[in-house]
Design an enzyme around this catalytic site. Structure first.
Site, PDB file in Angstrom:
ATOM      1  N   LYS A  22      94.855  70.383  20.861  1.00 15.38           N
ATOM      2  CA  LYS A  22      93.579  69.825  20.410  1.00 15.38           C
ATOM      3  C   LYS A  22      93.705  68.328  20.167  1.00 15.38           C
ATOM      4  CE  LYS A  22      92.474  70.102  15.888  1.00 15.38           C
ATOM      5  NZ  LYS A  22      92.096  68.823  15.243  1.00 15.38           N
ATOM      6  N   ASN A  23      94.775  67.932  19.497  1.00  9.45           N
ATOM      7  CA  ASN A  23      94.899  66.520  19.120  1.00  9.45           C
ATOM      8  C   ASN A  23      95.267  65.611  20.288  1.00  9.45           C
ATOM      9  OD1 ASN A  23      94.134  67.164  16.569  1.00  9.45           O
ATOM     10  ND2 ASN A  23      96.152  66.848  15.623  1.00  9.45           N
ATOM     11  N   CYS A 118      87.555  63.217   3.683  1.00 10.85           N
ATOM     12  CA  CYS A 118      87.474  64.614   4.082  1.00 10.85           C
ATOM     13  C   CYS A 118      88.269  65.399   3.068  1.00 10.85           C
ATOM     14  CB  CYS A 118      87.999  64.806   5.495  1.00 10.85           C
ATOM     15  SG  CYS A 118      89.750  64.505   5.618  1.00 10.85           S
ATOM     16  N   ASP A 307     100.664  68.437   9.522  1.00  7.21           N
ATOM     17  CA  ASP A 307      99.830  69.540  10.012  1.00  7.21           C
ATOM     18  C   ASP A 307     100.560  70.888   9.988  1.00  7.21           C
ATOM     19  OD1 ASP A 307      97.665  67.900  10.364  1.00  7.21           O
ATOM     20  OD2 ASP A 307      97.834  67.752  12.537  1.00  7.21           O
ATOM     21  N   ARG A 399      87.896  75.496  14.633  1.00  2.53           N
ATOM     22  CA  ARG A 399      87.994  74.093  15.046  1.00  2.53           C
ATOM     23  C   ARG A 399      89.305  73.841  15.777  1.00  2.53           C
ATOM     24  NH1 ARG A 399      86.949  69.619  10.683  1.00  2.53           N
ATOM     25  NH2 ARG A 399      87.541  68.512  12.556  1.00  2.53           N
TER      26      ARG A 399
HETATM   27  C1  UD1 Z   1      95.903  62.629  13.257  1.00  5.56           C
HETATM   28  C2  UD1 Z   1      95.658  64.084  13.571  1.00  5.56           C
HETATM   29  C3  UD1 Z   1      95.765  64.932  12.307  1.00  5.56           C
HETATM   30  C4  UD1 Z   1      97.098  64.673  11.622  1.00  5.56           C
HETATM   31  C5  UD1 Z   1      97.326  63.185  11.414  1.00  5.56           C
HETATM   32  C6  UD1 Z   1      98.707  62.863  10.868  1.00  5.56           C
HETATM   33  C7  UD1 Z   1      94.133  63.987  15.443  1.00  5.56           C
HETATM   34  C8  UD1 Z   1      92.753  64.223  15.966  1.00  5.56           C
HETATM   35  N1  UD1 Z   1      94.325  64.232  14.155  1.00  5.56           N
HETATM   36  O1  UD1 Z   1      94.875  62.219  12.358  1.00  5.56           O
HETATM   37  O2  UD1 Z   1      95.660  66.296  12.670  1.00  5.56           O
HETATM   38  O3  UD1 Z   1      97.119  65.314  10.366  1.00  5.56           O
HETATM   39  O4  UD1 Z   1      97.189  62.485  12.673  1.00  5.56           O
HETATM   40  O5  UD1 Z   1      99.685  63.376  11.696  1.00  5.56           O
HETATM   41  O6  UD1 Z   1      95.036  63.654  16.184  1.00  5.56           O
HETATM   42  N2  UD1 Z   1      95.277  55.558   7.508  1.00  5.56           N
HETATM   43  C9  UD1 Z   1      94.833  54.402   6.907  1.00  5.56           C
HETATM   44  N3  UD1 Z   1      94.073  53.530   7.642  1.00  5.56           N
HETATM   45  C10 UD1 Z   1      93.758  53.769   8.940  1.00  5.56           C
HETATM   46  C11 UD1 Z   1      94.224  54.935   9.560  1.00  5.56           C
HETATM   47  C12 UD1 Z   1      94.976  55.818   8.808  1.00  5.56           C
HETATM   48  O7  UD1 Z   1      95.089  54.166   5.730  1.00  5.56           O
HETATM   49  O8  UD1 Z   1      93.070  52.928   9.554  1.00  5.56           O
HETATM   50  C13 UD1 Z   1      96.059  56.545   6.709  1.00  5.56           C
HETATM   51  C14 UD1 Z   1      95.289  57.857   6.552  1.00  5.56           C
HETATM   52  O9  UD1 Z   1      94.405  57.793   5.453  1.00  5.56           O
HETATM   53  C15 UD1 Z   1      96.390  58.842   6.327  1.00  5.56           C
HETATM   54  C16 UD1 Z   1      97.533  58.286   7.198  1.00  5.56           C
HETATM   55  O10 UD1 Z   1      97.200  56.919   7.440  1.00  5.56           O
HETATM   56  O11 UD1 Z   1      96.806  58.844   4.974  1.00  5.56           O
HETATM   57  C17 UD1 Z   1      97.711  59.029   8.514  1.00  5.56           C
HETATM   58  O12 UD1 Z   1      96.540  58.952   9.262  1.00  5.56           O
HETATM   59  P1  UD1 Z   1      96.530  58.940  10.856  1.00  5.56           P
HETATM   60  O13 UD1 Z   1      97.915  58.963  11.402  1.00  5.56           O
HETATM   61  O14 UD1 Z   1      95.622  57.852  11.301  1.00  5.56           O
HETATM   62  O15 UD1 Z   1      95.856  60.346  11.156  1.00  5.56           O
HETATM   63  P2  UD1 Z   1      94.630  60.659  12.097  1.00  5.56           P
HETATM   64  O16 UD1 Z   1      94.755  59.928  13.375  1.00  5.56           O
HETATM   65  O17 UD1 Z   1      93.364  60.556  11.327  1.00  5.56           O
END
Ligand code: UD1
Length: 419
Positions: A22-23, A118, A307, A399
């Protein structure tokens, strides 16, 4: 609303075919915005989140069609007619923000609803926005929306991510593919889904080096063309079914699974007493003897994935001894704890760590969770528990887990969906 009923206590035995990730699929679908030609993605799982991304792309003018055997392929194509990603879709799925980089790079403007928090944390997108600004985008936040524009093409930039964010790396990688000149993303996320995205972009004509490492170099091109790409198997689904085999004391063959993508989990599970071995067509997971408590801390890839934290905790709840589970990626990702405790687990949370003291057996209960991985951890607990478990709010499972009840039932689990 659907619920899932489980009568626990059956050791799983049999084979499960692992779906496409999915990701990986979600960013790859967003990459469909980068070309006016046809992009065909193979091995796309049938999941609610895929439907949500298709709905969003349709809103932008991109038609998304299921094709091929078992309708496992997605064919994307069309002209971008609208650059707004509305609140109603983005609030359903945070990964919607992945259209921002492609829209900006392709047509120089995007208006994307801010995803907001979320169930598992605040999850800002500041790193996505800062990186795009470095590439020359003008970004304003107004009325809950990200308003982004670029005068002409985006420019290549040297971006150092303060945290290896998966989504930021993906958004910036897609934007850089069409930017003018060279970009470097340092401290990039190294998840296999990023290497998969880069492989597809390369097939579309992008020039990318180092995806999968912490330093990605992109030489922007003026145009990308159509391509055909098969999505990597889902490593989180793999890990989840490994835990299902382990928690029930069973043995399952996971067709299509890749050991290399679940290395951190495999090492921890080996310590806990679970055998994982490679086969010609996938992976075999087996619990021979007792389970032992093992401490674990979540980290960006190649560390132990956040995850998999909830599923691992369900497993540790029936292990001998104690396990400390520390969550470092999201600030609020222990919502499964009170529900597991209602099933007889002994888990205490102290800040970012949970102490899990193993119990002899769990007992079935009506439970529910507020996110995908927490929900599936309750399914795992239900498979091991004595008596009946009813998992509510199944839409979270839908999902991210394709045909979860059929896959488990095929291995002997007594599980059914109540409509
Ligand atoms: C992706 C995955 C999700 C997984 C996560 C971490 C998808 C669709 N989802 O989510 O399943 O749990 O990676 O492995 O691939 N952060 C910031 N600022 C930003 C971006 C992120 O502070 O601009 C923080 C987030 O709040 C969080 C951490 O960084 O605490 C990790 O987030 P991130 O790696 O970006 O996860 P996602 O891409 O949202």
């Amino acid at each position: 609303m659907d619920r899932i009923l489980i009568r626990g206590g059956v050791p799983l035995a049999g084979e499960i075919t692992i779906s496409g990730a999915k990701n990986a699929a979600l960013p790859l679908m967003a990459a469909g915005l980068l070309t006016e030609e046809r992009l065909v993605l193979e091995n796309v799982p049938h999941l609610a989140d895929i439907g949500t991304m298709a709905e969003l792309l349709a809103q932008h003018g991109i038609a998304v069609e299921r094709t091929g055997p078992e309708r496992r392929a997605l064919s994307l194509g069309g002209r971008i007619t609208n650059t707004e990603a509305p609140y109603d879709i983005v609030r359903k799925m945070r990964a919607s923000v992945l259209v921002l980089g492609p829209l900006l790079a392709r047509v120089g403007e995007a208006r994307v609803s801010l995803p907001g928090g979320c169930a598992i944390g605040t999850r800002p997108v500041d790193l996505h926005l800062k990186g795009l600004e470095q590439m020359g985008a003008r970004i304003r936040l107004e009325g809950g929306y990200i308003d982004a524009s670029a005068a002409g093409r985006l420019r290549g930039a040297n971006i150092v991510l303060p945290f290896a964010s998966v989504g930021a790396t993906e958004n910036l990688l897609m934007a850089a593919a069409l930017a003018e000149g060279e970009s470097v993303i340092a401290n990039a996320a190294r998840e296999p889904e990023i290497a998969d995205l880069a492989a597809c972009l390369a097939a579309m004509g992008a020039r990318i080096e180092g995806a999968g490492s912490d330093r990605i170099r992109i030489e922007g091109v003026a145009r990308l063309h159509g391509a055909r790409h098969a999505i990597v198997p889902d490593r989180i689904e793999t890990g989840t079914y490994v835990c299902a085999a382990a928690i029930t004391g069973g043995e399952v063959h996971l067709r299509g699974a890749r050991l290399a993508h679940v290395g951190a989990l495999a090492r921890i599970l080996a310590e806990a007493g679970v055998d994982l071995s490679e086969t010609a067509e996938g992976l075999r997971a087996r619990r021979a003897n007792g389970l032992h408590g093992v401490d674990v801390m979540t980290e960006p890839y190649p560390g132990f994935p956040t995850d998999m934290q909830a599923q691992f905790m369900a497993l540790m709840s029936v292990a001998e001894g104690a396990a400390m589970v520390t969550e470092t990626i999201f600030e609020n990702r222990f919502m499964h704890v009170p529900e597991l405790n209602r099933m007889g687990a002994r888990i205490n949370v102290h800040g970012a760590s949970a102490i899990v003291r193993g119990v002899k057996h769990l007992s079935g209960a009506p439970v529910m969770a507020t996110d995908l991985r927490a929900s599936v951890s309750l399914v795992l607990a239900g498979l091991a528990a004595r008596g009946e478990t009813v998992v509510n709010r199944v839409y979270h499972l839908d999902r991210g887990y394709e045909a979860v009840e059929q896959k488990l039932a095929a291995c002997g689990a007594r599980i059914e969906r109540l409509r």
